[in-house]
Write a protein that holds these residues in place. Sequence first.
Motif, PDB file in Angstrom:
ATOM      1  N   GLY A 187     101.131  66.336  21.036  1.00  0.00           N
ATOM      2  CA  GLY A 187     100.776  67.248  19.962  1.00  0.00           C
ATOM      3  C   GLY A 187     101.637  68.494  19.982  1.00  0.00           C
ATOM      4  N   GLY A 188     101.499  69.305  18.929  1.00  0.00           N
ATOM      5  CA  GLY A 188     102.260  70.543  18.865  1.00  0.00           C
ATOM      6  C   GLY A 188     102.257  71.122  17.479  1.00  0.00           C
ATOM      7  N   LEU A 189     103.146  72.082  17.280  1.00  0.00           N
ATOM      8  CA  LEU A 189     103.300  72.765  15.995  1.00  0.00           C
ATOM      9  C   LEU A 189     104.545  72.238  15.302  1.00  0.00           C
ATOM     10  N   GLY A 226     107.733  67.413   8.649  1.00  0.00           N
ATOM     11  CA  GLY A 226     108.239  67.018   9.951  1.00  0.00           C
ATOM     12  C   GLY A 226     107.504  65.832  10.536  1.00  0.00           C
ATOM     13  N   SER A 227     107.867  65.513  11.774  1.00  0.00           N
ATOM     14  CA  SER A 227     107.306  64.340  12.457  1.00  0.00           C
ATOM     15  C   SER A 227     106.847  64.703  13.854  1.00  0.00           C
ATOM     16  N   LYS A 250     101.699  66.870   6.656  1.00  0.00           N
ATOM     17  CA  LYS A 250     101.191  67.830   5.679  1.00  0.00           C
ATOM     18  C   LYS A 250     100.269  68.818   6.392  1.00  0.00           C
ATOM     19  N   PRO A 251     100.086  69.996   5.830  1.00  0.00           N
ATOM     20  CA  PRO A 251      99.154  70.947   6.455  1.00  0.00           C
ATOM     21  C   PRO A 251      97.756  70.375   6.644  1.00  0.00           C
ATOM     22  N   GLN A 256      96.165  68.814  20.145  1.00  0.00           N
ATOM     23  CA  GLN A 256      96.203  69.598  18.919  1.00  0.00           C
ATOM     24  C   GLN A 256      97.495  69.330  18.154  1.00  0.00           C
ATOM     25  N   VAL A 257      97.340  69.082  16.865  1.00  0.00           N
ATOM     26  CA  VAL A 257      98.476  68.970  15.950  1.00  0.00           C
ATOM     27  C   VAL A 257      98.291  70.029  14.873  1.00  0.00           C
ATOM     28  N   THR A 258      99.288  70.886  14.730  1.00  0.00           N
ATOM     29  CA  THR A 258      99.239  71.933  13.724  1.00  0.00           C
ATOM     30  C   THR A 258     100.463  71.808  12.828  1.00  0.00           C
ATOM     31  N   VAL A 259     100.224  71.687  11.536  1.00  0.00           N
ATOM     32  CA  VAL A 259     101.303  71.557  10.568  1.00  0.00           C
ATOM     33  C   VAL A 259     101.314  72.807   9.699  1.00  0.00           C
TER      34      VAL A 259
END
Length: 126
Positions: A9-11, A16-17, A87-88, A121-124
């Motif tokens: 996970g990440g920002l 993006g991918s 997407k966000p 956590q995944v943050t877009v």
Amino acid sequence: QVQLVESGGGLVQAGGSLRLSCAASGRTFSLNAMGWFRQPPGKEREFVAAISGSGSSTYYADSVKGRFTISRDNAKNTVHLQMNSLKPEDTAVYYCATYRYPLELPSSESGSYNYWGQGTQVTVSS
């Protein structure tokens, strides 16, 4: 007892991918389907994708179909979620889980999964 550990996970910016991974303990990994779920902020956990024990059948939520790909490597006891065109609204904590019924095709119901990872956590950002 099965232990699941998610990573990846990440920002990321919109469009993006990211590639999530889930490492599983246990000697019977290939017998059970696996699933990915997510919980957006302030919302309930929702189904994202699932894959049969052999890897030959995959299932996706409509919201991610065509953008996400689930796969597994039974030799390494891992399952992956490749997420493209993010997407966000994909922002969430992502969980992998083991389907409780060996040799059966998975469902999208979280109650049918009996082992869960701690989440990643995944943050877009938009």
